[in-house]
Design a protein around this motif. Structure first.
Motif, PDB file in Angstrom:
ATOM      1  N   ILE A  31      -6.052   5.305   5.492  1.00 23.40           N
ATOM      2  CA  ILE A  31      -7.213   4.893   6.218  1.00 23.40           C
ATOM      3  C   ILE A  31      -6.802   3.318   6.199  1.00 23.40           C
ATOM      4  O   ILE A  31      -7.150   2.764   7.172  1.00 23.40           O
ATOM      5  CB  ILE A  31      -8.440   5.301   5.456  1.00 23.40           C
ATOM      6  N   LEU A  32      -6.589   2.906   4.865  1.00 19.83           N
ATOM      7  CA  LEU A  32      -6.362   1.207   4.863  1.00 19.83           C
ATOM      8  C   LEU A  32      -5.038   0.907   5.692  1.00 19.83           C
ATOM      9  O   LEU A  32      -5.082  -0.203   6.265  1.00 19.83           O
ATOM     10  CB  LEU A  32      -5.967   0.805   3.282  1.00 19.83           C
ATOM     11  N   VAL A  75       0.822  -1.090  -0.081  1.00 19.09           N
ATOM     12  CA  VAL A  75      -0.072  -0.041   0.012  1.00 19.09           C
ATOM     13  C   VAL A  75       0.989   1.231   0.079  1.00 19.09           C
ATOM     14  O   VAL A  75       0.403   2.324  -0.740  1.00 19.09           O
ATOM     15  CB  VAL A  75      -0.704  -0.005   1.422  1.00 19.09           C
ATOM     16  N   ILE A  76       1.974   1.215   0.748  1.00 17.80           N
ATOM     17  CA  ILE A  76       2.890   2.506   0.938  1.00 17.80           C
ATOM     18  C   ILE A  76       3.477   2.750  -0.408  1.00 17.80           C
ATOM     19  O   ILE A  76       3.625   3.954  -0.949  1.00 17.80           O
ATOM     20  CB  ILE A  76       3.758   2.243   1.878  1.00 17.80           C
ATOM     21  N   ILE A  77       4.038   1.581  -1.196  1.00 14.05           N
ATOM     22  CA  ILE A  77       4.480   1.527  -2.466  1.00 14.05           C
ATOM     23  C   ILE A  77       3.576   2.236  -3.213  1.00 14.05           C
ATOM     24  O   ILE A  77       4.095   3.132  -4.359  1.00 14.05           O
ATOM     25  CB  ILE A  77       5.415   0.428  -3.004  1.00 14.05           C
ATOM     26  N   ALA A  95      -9.228  -2.901  -2.281  1.00 16.50           N
ATOM     27  CA  ALA A  95      -9.349  -2.391  -0.765  1.00 16.50           C
ATOM     28  C   ALA A  95      -9.617  -0.844  -0.776  1.00 16.50           C
ATOM     29  O   ALA A  95     -10.633  -0.474  -0.028  1.00 16.50           O
ATOM     30  CB  ALA A  95      -8.093  -2.558  -0.019  1.00 16.50           C
ATOM     31  N   TYR A  96      -9.134  -0.170  -1.675  1.00 19.70           N
ATOM     32  CA  TYR A  96      -9.325   1.269  -1.857  1.00 19.70           C
ATOM     33  C   TYR A  96     -10.842   1.480  -2.288  1.00 19.70           C
ATOM     34  O   TYR A  96     -11.440   2.400  -1.731  1.00 19.70           O
ATOM     35  CB  TYR A  96      -8.560   1.993  -2.899  1.00 19.70           C
ATOM     36  N   ARG A  97     -11.418   0.458  -3.192  1.00 18.87           N
ATOM     37  CA  ARG A  97     -12.627   0.735  -3.749  1.00 18.87           C
ATOM     38  C   ARG A  97     -13.746   0.540  -2.628  1.00 18.87           C
ATOM     39  O   ARG A  97     -14.631   1.299  -2.241  1.00 18.87           O
ATOM     40  CB  ARG A  97     -12.830  -0.154  -4.694  1.00 18.87           C
ATOM     41  N   GLY A 145      -8.201  17.402  -2.718  1.00 21.72           N
ATOM     42  CA  GLY A 145      -7.635  16.992  -3.830  1.00 21.72           C
ATOM     43  C   GLY A 145      -6.565  15.731  -3.356  1.00 21.72           C
ATOM     44  O   GLY A 145      -5.961  15.233  -4.264  1.00 21.72           O
ATOM     45  N   LEU A 146      -6.465  15.461  -2.250  1.00 22.71           N
ATOM     46  CA  LEU A 146      -5.766  14.233  -1.654  1.00 22.71           C
ATOM     47  C   LEU A 146      -6.559  13.100  -1.217  1.00 22.71           C
ATOM     48  O   LEU A 146      -7.388  13.342  -0.486  1.00 22.71           O
ATOM     49  CB  LEU A 146      -5.090  15.135  -0.480  1.00 22.71           C
ATOM     50  N   ASP A 147      -6.103  12.225  -1.766  1.00 25.11           N
ATOM     51  CA  ASP A 147      -6.909  10.848  -1.381  1.00 25.11           C
ATOM     52  C   ASP A 147      -6.271  10.268  -0.411  1.00 25.11           C
ATOM     53  O   ASP A 147      -4.918   9.718  -0.387  1.00 25.11           O
ATOM     54  CB  ASP A 147      -6.791   9.971  -2.728  1.00 25.11           C
TER      55      ASP A 147
END
Length: 95
Positions: free
Chosen positions: A73-74, A24-26, A52-54, A66-68
């Protein structure tokens, strides 16, 4: 005997969660540099993280200014899950 098996499985689950956190970090870092979308590594990271994002984006708004924030959160969810599972496994092994 059984405690050792449960403890070993707990170690495997902990390791898998740690590896997924790094994926996830990468993946989050890759969004800053816009890599080639046809690169197989980029495609694998996208396929591992996007479901997982979905799911997170369905349950709550994740874009602020503008920042996801879905990756953050994940990661928090995975860390909490890791702590809960480690404590549960320790309770089973010791109890």
């Amino acid at each position: 005997m059984m405690g050792g098996i449960v403890s070993g499985l707990g170690g495997i689950v902990h390791s898998l969660l740690t590896v997924y956190i790094w994926v996830v970090i990468i993946g989050a870092l890759l969004t800053w540099v816009r890599p080639d979308p046809y690169n197989p590594i980029v495609q694998i990271i996208y396929r591992l993280t996007e479901p997982a994002y979905r799911l997170i984006r369905k349950t709550m708004p994740t874009v602020f200014n503008g920042l996801d924030l879905a990756p953050i959160i994940l990661i928090i969810i995975l860390q909490v899950l890791d702590v809960i599972l480690v404590n549960l496994i320790n309770a089973v092994v010791l109890g």
